[in-house]
Enzyme design. Sequence first.
Site, PDB file in Angstrom:
ATOM      1  N   ASP A   1     218.036  80.479 119.123  1.00  0.00           N
ATOM      2  CA  ASP A   1     217.008  79.547 119.614  1.00  0.00           C
ATOM      3  C   ASP A   1     217.597  78.187 119.973  1.00  0.00           C
ATOM      4  O   ASP A   1     216.849  77.287 120.365  1.00  0.00           O
ATOM      5  CB  ASP A   1     215.914  79.348 118.564  1.00  0.00           C
TER       6      ASP A   1
ATOM      7  N   ASP B   1     217.487  80.145 111.421  1.00  0.00           N
ATOM      8  CA  ASP B   1     216.441  79.132 111.620  1.00  0.00           C
ATOM      9  C   ASP B   1     215.929  79.178 113.056  1.00  0.00           C
ATOM     10  O   ASP B   1     216.690  79.013 114.003  1.00  0.00           O
ATOM     11  CB  ASP B   1     217.000  77.733 111.350  1.00  0.00           C
TER      12      ASP B   1
ATOM     13  N   SER C   1     223.603  77.303 108.682  1.00  0.00           N
ATOM     14  CA  SER C   1     223.086  76.703 107.451  1.00  0.00           C
ATOM     15  C   SER C   1     223.832  77.178 106.220  1.00  0.00           C
ATOM     16  O   SER C   1     224.020  78.376 106.010  1.00  0.00           O
ATOM     17  CB  SER C   1     221.604  77.040 107.288  1.00  0.00           C
TER      18      SER C   1
ATOM     19  N   GLY D   1     220.368  74.184 115.385  1.00  0.00           N
ATOM     20  CA  GLY D   1     221.616  74.943 115.335  1.00  0.00           C
ATOM     21  C   GLY D   1     222.859  74.109 115.064  1.00  0.00           C
ATOM     22  O   GLY D   1     223.944  74.647 114.948  1.00  0.00           O
TER      23      GLY D   1
ATOM     24  N   ASN E   1     222.533  76.980 103.494  1.00  0.00           N
ATOM     25  CA  ASN E   1     221.440  77.504 102.666  1.00  0.00           C
ATOM     26  C   ASN E   1     220.964  78.874 103.147  1.00  0.00           C
ATOM     27  O   ASN E   1     219.909  79.353 102.715  1.00  0.00           O
ATOM     28  CB  ASN E   1     220.258  76.522 102.699  1.00  0.00           C
TER      29      ASN E   1
ATOM     30  N   ASP F   1     220.691  84.586 114.659  1.00  0.00           N
ATOM     31  CA  ASP F   1     220.605  83.249 114.086  1.00  0.00           C
ATOM     32  C   ASP F   1     219.434  83.289 113.082  1.00  0.00           C
ATOM     33  O   ASP F   1     218.596  84.200 113.134  1.00  0.00           O
ATOM     34  CB  ASP F   1     220.317  82.264 115.229  1.00  0.00           C
TER      35      ASP F   1
HETATM   36  P1  B16 Z   1     222.172  73.233 106.389  1.00  0.00           P
HETATM   37  P2  B16 Z   1     220.789  78.135 112.218  1.00  0.00           P
HETATM   38  C1  B16 Z   1     221.033  75.613 111.410  1.00  0.00           C
HETATM   39  O1  B16 Z   1     220.695  76.938 111.138  1.00  0.00           O
HETATM   40  C2  B16 Z   1     219.817  74.795 111.757  1.00  0.00           C
HETATM   41  O2  B16 Z   1     219.267  75.227 112.986  1.00  0.00           O
HETATM   42  C3  B16 Z   1     220.157  73.342 111.855  1.00  0.00           C
HETATM   43  O3  B16 Z   1     219.003  72.582 112.133  1.00  0.00           O
HETATM   44  C4  B16 Z   1     220.799  72.882 110.548  1.00  0.00           C
HETATM   45  O4  B16 Z   1     221.182  71.520 110.621  1.00  0.00           O
HETATM   46  C5  B16 Z   1     222.026  73.761 110.273  1.00  0.00           C
HETATM   47  O5  B16 Z   1     221.617  75.128 110.198  1.00  0.00           O
HETATM   48  C6  B16 Z   1     222.708  73.389 108.967  1.00  0.00           C
HETATM   49  O6  B16 Z   1     221.865  73.688 107.891  1.00  0.00           O
HETATM   50  O7  B16 Z   1     222.017  71.766 106.328  1.00  0.00           O
HETATM   51  O8  B16 Z   1     221.154  73.999 105.571  1.00  0.00           O
HETATM   52  O9  B16 Z   1     223.592  73.690 106.077  1.00  0.00           O
HETATM   53  O10 B16 Z   1     219.836  77.803 113.316  1.00  0.00           O
HETATM   54  O11 B16 Z   1     222.249  78.210 112.631  1.00  0.00           O
HETATM   55  O12 B16 Z   1     220.354  79.334 111.390  1.00  0.00           O
HETATM   56 MG    MG Z   2     218.494  78.391 115.036  1.00  0.00          MG
END
Ligand code: B16
Ligand code: MG
Length: 220
Positions: free
Chosen positions: A168, A9, A114, A44, A116, A7
């Site tokens: 996480d 974030d 994400s 997540g 991003n 993962d």
């Molecule tokens: P975005 P991960 C997740 O990333 C984040 O933990 C979560 O808080 C966020 O809302 C989600 O990505 C979407 O992100 O808005 O940038 O598309 O933990 O899966 O790496």
């Molecule tokens: Mg995460």
Amino acid sequence: MAGVIFDLDGVLVDSAEFHYRAWQALADRIGVPFDRQANEALRGVDRMNSLLLLLGPHAVRFSEAEKEAFCAEKNAQYVLLIADITPAGLLPGAGELLTALRAAGIPAAVASSSKNARPVVASLGIESLLTAIVDGSEVKRAKPDPELFLLAAARLGQAPAQCVVVEDAQAGVEAGLAGGMRVIGIGDPARVGAAQRVVHGTDEISVAMIRGLLEDGVTV
Ligand code: B16
Ligand code: MG
């Protein structure tokens, strides 16, 4: 054969903090109560579902178009915050673990909800240590559905049972287990306790721990 799926974030980089700040700014502007504790439930979770969790009972006050606009507003703020990410933003142990996996011949992937994720990975300078990247724009079903991790395993050329997921978030731990993978949870056991191993941080994870988990998987 083995593969590790990270993962992003909260595991390789603390962009969870940037997500929190961007959601808090939106919540303050529209007058919806929100704080760090409430933010824990968003870890997540994809963007629109995060907004729905943030709005809670207030969701009925807003149209679908307004909700889309809120997501765009939060993302614009998030993109501003992540513009400053550099390799120094890697969480402790993350770069060392990726380097050790490469030396051991174990392919690594990032699988992040994400949209991003790719620019964040590029800013961290870890692209050359990764065999695959899967982001939230490539799947139909968000975590806890295993689709994201199954796609990552396929791109690594590994069977799900030969992959270790590092997560996480509760939704991410559930997704890894649902995909038939071994899971290392990072952080509060109340959140990630369903994983086969729970550690405080990425710096506690070693190649030996990953090999041991996969061997357990064969004998179970
Ligand atoms: P975005 P991960 C997740 O990333 C984040 O933990 C979560 O808080 C966020 O809302 C989600 O990505 C979407 O992100 O808005 O940038 O598309 O933990 O899966 O790496
Ligand atoms: Mg995460």
